[in-house]
Design a protein around this motif. Sequence first.
Motif, PDB file in Angstrom:
ATOM      1  N   UNK A 186       0.674  -1.283   0.174  1.00 41.42           N
ATOM      2  CA  UNK A 186      -0.383   0.514   0.175  1.00 41.42           C
ATOM      3  C   UNK A 186       0.542   1.202  -0.063  1.00 41.42           C
ATOM      4  N   UNK A 187       2.187   0.963   0.803  1.00 41.85           N
ATOM      5  CA  UNK A 187       2.608   2.553   1.009  1.00 41.85           C
ATOM      6  C   UNK A 187       3.954   2.485  -0.303  1.00 41.85           C
ATOM      7  N   UNK A 188       3.892   1.447  -1.217  1.00 41.35           N
ATOM      8  CA  UNK A 188       4.868   1.245  -2.307  1.00 41.35           C
ATOM      9  C   UNK A 188       6.288   1.903  -1.685  1.00 41.35           C
ATOM     10  N   UNK A 189       7.016   0.926  -0.767  1.00 38.65           N
ATOM     11  CA  UNK A 189       7.702   1.001  -0.348  1.00 38.65           C
ATOM     12  C   UNK A 189       9.075   0.269  -0.193  1.00 38.65           C
ATOM     13  N   UNK A 214      10.563  -1.018  -3.959  1.00 35.27           N
ATOM     14  CA  UNK A 214      10.667   0.605  -5.242  1.00 35.27           C
ATOM     15  C   UNK A 214      10.917  -0.620  -6.240  1.00 35.27           C
ATOM     16  N   UNK A 215      11.120  -1.944  -6.624  1.00 36.87           N
ATOM     17  CA  UNK A 215      10.801  -2.999  -7.722  1.00 36.87           C
ATOM     18  C   UNK A 215       9.761  -3.333  -7.292  1.00 36.87           C
ATOM     19  N   UNK A 216       8.068  -3.394  -6.615  1.00 39.05           N
ATOM     20  CA  UNK A 216       7.237  -3.125  -6.765  1.00 39.05           C
ATOM     21  C   UNK A 216       6.100  -2.530  -6.673  1.00 39.05           C
ATOM     22  N   UNK A 217       6.486  -1.671  -6.046  1.00 38.38           N
ATOM     23  CA  UNK A 217       5.396   0.080  -6.389  1.00 38.38           C
ATOM     24  C   UNK A 217       4.419  -0.447  -5.319  1.00 38.38           C
ATOM     25  N   UNK A 218       3.519  -0.330  -5.546  1.00 35.52           N
ATOM     26  CA  UNK A 218       1.790   0.344  -5.323  1.00 35.52           C
ATOM     27  C   UNK A 218       1.652  -1.390  -5.766  1.00 35.52           C
ATOM     28  N   UNK A 219       0.810  -2.403  -4.825  1.00 41.25           N
ATOM     29  CA  UNK A 219       0.768  -3.364  -5.356  1.00 41.25           C
ATOM     30  C   UNK A 219      -0.217  -4.176  -4.930  1.00 41.25           C
ATOM     31  N   UNK A 220      -0.393  -3.177  -3.655  1.00 38.76           N
ATOM     32  CA  UNK A 220      -1.978  -4.235  -2.496  1.00 38.76           C
ATOM     33  C   UNK A 220      -3.081  -2.580  -2.232  1.00 38.76           C
ATOM     34  N   UNK A 221      -3.864  -2.915  -1.233  1.00 34.47           N
ATOM     35  CA  UNK A 221      -4.853  -1.720  -1.571  1.00 34.47           C
ATOM     36  C   UNK A 221      -5.274  -1.856   0.451  1.00 34.47           C
ATOM     37  N   UNK A 222      -5.322  -0.932   0.830  1.00 33.18           N
ATOM     38  CA  UNK A 222      -5.838  -1.545   2.220  1.00 33.18           C
ATOM     39  C   UNK A 222      -7.197  -2.152   2.844  1.00 33.18           C
ATOM     40  N   UNK A 223      -7.970  -2.237   1.478  1.00 29.97           N
ATOM     41  CA  UNK A 223      -9.007  -3.386   1.757  1.00 29.97           C
ATOM     42  C   UNK A 223      -7.655  -5.023   1.585  1.00 29.97           C
ATOM     43  N   UNK A 224      -6.711  -4.757   0.787  1.00 34.42           N
ATOM     44  CA  UNK A 224      -5.453  -6.104   0.658  1.00 34.42           C
ATOM     45  C   UNK A 224      -5.578  -6.075   2.289  1.00 34.42           C
ATOM     46  N   UNK A 225      -4.752  -5.159   2.962  1.00 32.15           N
ATOM     47  CA  UNK A 225      -4.469  -5.204   4.467  1.00 32.15           C
ATOM     48  C   UNK A 225      -5.977  -5.684   5.332  1.00 32.15           C
ATOM     49  N   UNK A 226      -6.597  -4.611   4.791  1.00 28.28           N
ATOM     50  CA  UNK A 226      -8.120  -5.308   5.581  1.00 28.28           C
ATOM     51  C   UNK A 226      -8.112  -6.953   5.957  1.00 28.28           C
ATOM     52  N   UNK A 227      -8.302  -7.721   4.690  1.00 31.36           N
ATOM     53  CA  UNK A 227      -8.709  -8.523   4.443  1.00 31.36           C
ATOM     54  C   UNK A 227      -7.246 -10.233   5.402  1.00 31.36           C
ATOM     55  N   UNK A 228      -6.178  -9.023   4.801  1.00 29.43           N
ATOM     56  CA  UNK A 228      -4.767  -9.949   5.620  1.00 29.43           C
ATOM     57  C   UNK A 228      -4.947 -10.090   6.812  1.00 29.43           C
ATOM     58  N   UNK A 229      -5.681  -9.093   7.443  1.00 27.08           N
ATOM     59  CA  UNK A 229      -5.103  -8.320   9.531  1.00 27.08           C
ATOM     60  C   UNK A 229      -7.060  -9.474  10.108  1.00 27.08           C
TER      61      UNK A 229
END
Length: 113
Positions: free
Chosen positions: A53-56, A58-73
């Motif tokens: 989500x934070x795109x930290x 550099x190889x992958x960039x922005x690869x997730x959304x906050x919804x992905x984070x919620x699903x993982x939580x």
Amino acid sequence: MADNTPWDTIGSLAALFTRLDSERGLPPEEQWTLQVLKLSEEVGEAAQAVIGVRATNPRKGRSHSWEHVQEELADAVITGMVGLARMRPDDAAEYLARVLAEKSAKFLPAAGL
């Protein structure tokens, strides 16, 4: 049997996983250890989603959304609940409620004060 609460579903999952692991010959403490490791994996996936989500990376960039984070939580919470139910099949819900009350009392004011 209809599931009336999340704990009904959690109990069914815990019983299934315990049965499958027992059929593989794993003793209870090894089953519990593997369940805690599975919880660690799920927490790691939540952390990976935050990185995406934070795109930290550099190889992958922005690869997730906050919804992905919620699903993982949610996966991590479910896995933790299943682990607790596997270790405490007779009183997991009550145990969690008691621990939650004790821990939250440190941060939340007592009712009626």
